[in-house]
Design a protein around this motif. Sequence first.
Motif, PDB file in Angstrom:
ATOM      1  N   ILE A   1      16.973   5.481  -8.812  1.00  0.00           N
ATOM      2  CA  ILE A   1      15.523   5.455  -8.761  1.00  0.00           C
ATOM      3  C   ILE A   1      15.075   5.720  -7.327  1.00  0.00           C
ATOM      4  CG2 ILE A   1      13.457   4.004  -9.041  1.00  0.00           C
ATOM      5  CD1 ILE A   1      14.861   4.544 -11.703  1.00  0.00           C
ATOM      6  N   HIS A   2      14.128   6.608  -7.170  1.00  0.00           N
ATOM      7  CA  HIS A   2      13.458   6.798  -5.882  1.00  0.00           C
ATOM      8  C   HIS A   2      11.985   6.531  -6.144  1.00  0.00           C
ATOM      9  CE1 HIS A   2      12.490   9.528  -2.192  1.00  0.00           C
ATOM     10  NE2 HIS A   2      12.322   8.251  -1.931  1.00  0.00           N
ATOM     11  N   MET A   3      11.513   5.386  -5.665  1.00  0.00           N
ATOM     12  CA  MET A   3      10.121   4.997  -5.834  1.00  0.00           C
ATOM     13  C   MET A   3       9.401   5.383  -4.545  1.00  0.00           C
ATOM     14  SD  MET A   3       8.663   1.263  -7.006  1.00  0.00           S
ATOM     15  CE  MET A   3       9.930   1.102  -8.254  1.00  0.00           C
ATOM     16  N   LYS A   4       8.338   6.178  -4.684  1.00  0.00           N
ATOM     17  CA  LYS A   4       7.748   6.784  -3.491  1.00  0.00           C
ATOM     18  C   LYS A   4       6.242   6.923  -3.642  1.00  0.00           C
ATOM     19  CE  LYS A   4       8.930   9.724   0.109  1.00  0.00           C
ATOM     20  NZ  LYS A   4       8.049   9.260   1.131  1.00  0.00           N
ATOM     21  N   SER A   5       5.533   6.598  -2.572  1.00  0.00           N
ATOM     22  CA  SER A   5       4.096   6.840  -2.522  1.00  0.00           C
ATOM     23  C   SER A   5       3.673   6.945  -1.070  1.00  0.00           C
ATOM     24  CB  SER A   5       3.314   5.704  -3.190  1.00  0.00           C
ATOM     25  OG  SER A   5       3.344   4.551  -2.380  1.00  0.00           O
ATOM     26  N   ALA A   6       2.750   7.814  -0.796  1.00  0.00           N
ATOM     27  CA  ALA A   6       2.145   7.864   0.529  1.00  0.00           C
ATOM     28  C   ALA A   6       1.027   6.826   0.582  1.00  0.00           C
ATOM     29  CB  ALA A   6       1.605   9.261   0.812  1.00  0.00           C
TER      30      ALA A   6
ATOM     31  N   GLY B   1       0.778  -1.221   0.000  1.00  0.00           N
ATOM     32  CA  GLY B   1       0.000   0.000   0.000  1.00  0.00           C
ATOM     33  C   GLY B   1       0.813   1.277   0.000  1.00  0.00           C
ATOM     34  N   GLN B   2       2.139   1.169   0.129  1.00  0.00           N
ATOM     35  CA  GLN B   2       3.003   2.346   0.064  1.00  0.00           C
ATOM     36  C   GLN B   2       4.440   1.899  -0.160  1.00  0.00           C
ATOM     37  OE1 GLN B   2       2.935   4.552   3.679  1.00  0.00           O
ATOM     38  NE2 GLN B   2       3.586   2.865   4.937  1.00  0.00           N
ATOM     39  N   VAL B   3       5.273   2.853  -0.562  1.00  0.00           N
ATOM     40  CA  VAL B   3       6.676   2.535  -0.812  1.00  0.00           C
ATOM     41  C   VAL B   3       7.517   3.788  -0.604  1.00  0.00           C
ATOM     42  CG1 VAL B   3       6.554   3.007  -3.298  1.00  0.00           C
ATOM     43  CG2 VAL B   3       8.288   1.452  -2.442  1.00  0.00           C
ATOM     44  N   ASN B   4       8.732   3.567  -0.185  1.00  0.00           N
ATOM     45  CA  ASN B   4       9.763   4.604  -0.125  1.00  0.00           C
ATOM     46  C   ASN B   4      11.097   3.868  -0.214  1.00  0.00           C
ATOM     47  OD1 ASN B   4      11.400   6.785   0.208  1.00  0.00           O
ATOM     48  ND2 ASN B   4      10.827   7.191   2.325  1.00  0.00           N
ATOM     49  N   THR B   5      11.567   3.689  -1.426  1.00  0.00           N
ATOM     50  CA  THR B   5      12.804   2.940  -1.626  1.00  0.00           C
ATOM     51  C   THR B   5      13.653   3.616  -2.699  1.00  0.00           C
ATOM     52  OG1 THR B   5      13.726   0.723  -1.984  1.00  0.00           O
ATOM     53  CG2 THR B   5      11.867   1.351  -3.362  1.00  0.00           C
TER      54      THR B   5
END
Length: 124
Positions: free
Chosen positions: A106-111, A85-89
Amino acid sequence: MEVIKFGADDLENRLASDPSRAELLPFGAILVNQQGDVLRFNHVESGISGRHIGDVVGKNFFNDVAPCAKGQIFYNHFFRAVAEGQVNTMFDYQFDYKMTATNVRIHMKSADASRGIWIFIKRV
C-alpha cells in the motif's frame, strides 16, 4: 505513453489535475475523502479485488468496501493523514474481505488530505 511507477514521489500531484489518469496506472488506485468514502476506484483495482467500480464508488472504504482494512495498521495511517493534513506512507498488507487473501503493498499518499487521499495498491 508516460510510465508512472508505483511509489513515485509526485504521483498524487500528477493525478490532481486529472484524476481520470488513474485508469492509466498499472496498479490499483483508490481515491477516498477524509471520511473514507470512495471517490474513484480504477479498473486495475477492480480486477484485483473482484469488485465492480459502480458497486464501490460512494461507499465507505473501511466499512463497506474493505472492512479488513479497519484494523490498527491501515486505519491508523489513514486517520493520522486526516489529522495531519497529508500523508506519504508505504506498508505491506493483506486484503481478504470477500476475496482470496491477497498480499499487497500500500502506498497512501496525499499532498492535501482535504482534496482526497490516494490509496495505491500493488500485488506483492
